[in-house]
Design an enzyme around this catalytic site. Structure first.
Site, PDB file in Angstrom:
ATOM      1  CG  HIS A 206      -1.542   1.317   1.533  1.00 48.64           C
ATOM      2  ND1 HIS A 206      -2.783   1.656   1.019  1.00 48.64           N
ATOM      3  CD2 HIS A 206      -1.136   2.381   2.267  1.00 48.64           C
ATOM      4  CE1 HIS A 206      -3.101   2.868   1.432  1.00 48.64           C
ATOM      5  NE2 HIS A 206      -2.129   3.336   2.195  1.00 48.64           N
ATOM      6  CG  HIS A 357      22.861  -8.858  19.784  1.00 50.98           C
ATOM      7  ND1 HIS A 357      23.779  -9.186  20.760  1.00 50.98           N
ATOM      8  CD2 HIS A 357      21.662  -9.343  20.227  1.00 50.98           C
ATOM      9  CE1 HIS A 357      23.172  -9.833  21.745  1.00 50.98           C
ATOM     10  NE2 HIS A 357      21.889  -9.933  21.441  1.00 50.98           N
TER      11      HIS A 357
END
Length: 379
Positions: A206, A357
């Site tokens: 969208h 991480h």
């Protein structure tokens, strides 16, 4: 001699120790890559004109968070008319939303957005309820396709993003292609909807159609007090944090795509961490790593936005240890030797800027996910 180009912003910094809110004028000299800061209350220099190459033009818009020598500043106002007139034309915003049918291709779509020159200033994965989907598409209420559309939009996860670029609204809609995916394949075969859409409803993404609509739609997902469709934190999931250097390089979508090849991403959000939050998150490494390495890790995690991802095994198994294998060794040089197809081998630069991480211990998976998606997300 021509005057040197200079931009001026009013910024705020909340002192985490005292709770005092400080206001500064921030001056940026793009030609020499220098910054300067003036304490507004005391009318004196806080930082004399100094070289600082980490600041980039794409980060300079109202509402943005920038880090100057470890201090996070929120840009709240333009400091002069020249800055306002120069910056506003370059920082139009629009809402982009990846719909449930294309969510599995989120990484590819995010990468296409980044490669097309957009800055993703905000991002959040959500699962809309039927009522929230009806509210978002209320302009279509009463139309024949309304029920099918809102049923579809509440059927799975979506990814909402605020995009920033010159002419962002038009530019994003051009990248999307025609509303009908079949028409897009005929007229714009390289567009998002041509590649990832199915028809006129299941059309991948969208995009806002006008400035007023863009403001309303961005506020729906990112406005204060609004948190539609919060994703539940699942058991057995693990955390991946895409580090600032990867986000700044526009490579976060490539990381997401590599992960989605193997795992489900059940939650995602862009965060800008202050030093206290980063140090608290890395607390387990304090005393284990040399003090210099610990401080460098904290500084890097606060140097720009990070993309936090909740990662789940598709068969329901615990994801922590298997995902560590995909992440690779902490040292990217070692990763390139031992696990050359890992995330750190591909996106890591050194042991501090090592790409991502990942949760180390199985028992910490839900704790780390909760830290980002429960504690920080609601702060």
């Amino acid at each position: 001699m021509a005057a040197m180009l200079r931009y001026c912003f009013i910024t705020e910094w909340l002192d985490p120790s005292s709770g005092v809110l400080w206001k500064y004028q921030l001056f940026w000299y793009p030609e020499t890559k220098e910054v300067e800061m003036v304490d507004i209350k005391n009318r004196r220099h806080f930082l004399k004109r100094t070289k600082y190459e980490e600041l980039r033009a794409s980060l300079l818009y109202i509402g943005s968070m920038v880090t100057i020598f470890g201090r996070q500043l929120k840009l709240t106002e333009y400091g002069d008319d020249f800055t306002r007139n120069s910056i506003e034309s370059q920082t139009e915003r629009t809402l982009a939303m990846i719909k449930p049918d294309a969510y599995k291709n989120m990484g590819k779509i995010v990468d296409a957005i980044c490669q097309s020159g957009f800055l993703i200033s905000k991002l959040r994965v959500a699962k809309l309820s039927k009522e929230e989907a009806e509210a978002f598409y209320s302009v279509h209420r009463g139309k024949p396709f309304y029920d099918r559309l809102t049923d579809f939009m509440s059927s799975g996860r979506i990814c909402a993003m605020e995009l920033v670029a010159p002419g962002a609204i038009r530019k994003w809609r051009e990248l999307l292609g025609p509303t009908d995916s079949n028409q897009a394949r005929a007229e714009a075969p390289g567009s998002i909807r041509a590649q990832f859409g199915t028809d006129k409803t299941y059309n991948a993404c969208h995009g806002s159609d006008a400035p007023d609509t863009a403001a309303e739609e961005c506020a729906f997902f990112f406005g204060s007090g609004r948190y539609p469709g919060k994703c539940d934190v699942a058991r057995g999931t693990t955390l991946c944090v895409v580090k600032p250097h990867v986000v700044a390089d526009g490579a976060a979508g490539l990381v997401v795509d590599m992960i989605q090849d193997v795992y489900d991403i059940t939650a995602a959000q862009l965060f800008t961490l202050d030093r206290n939050a980063a140090a608290e998150f890395y607390e387990v490494y304090k005393g284990v790593l040399p003090a210099g390495d610990f401080n460098a890790m904290v500084e890097h995690l606060t140097s720009g936005p990070v993309l936090a991802l909740e990662v789940a095994d598709r068969d329901g198994a615990d994801a922590v240890e298997p995902f560590r294998q995909l992440a690779g060794p902490m040292d990217p040089e070692l990763a390139r030797v031992l696990r050359p197809e890992s995330l750190r081998a591909r996106f890591g630069l050194n042991t501090i800027k090592n790409g991502v991480h990942c949760t180390d211990l199985t028992e910490d998976g839900v704790l780390e996910v909760s830290y980002f998606f429960t504690i920080l997300a609601q702060a």
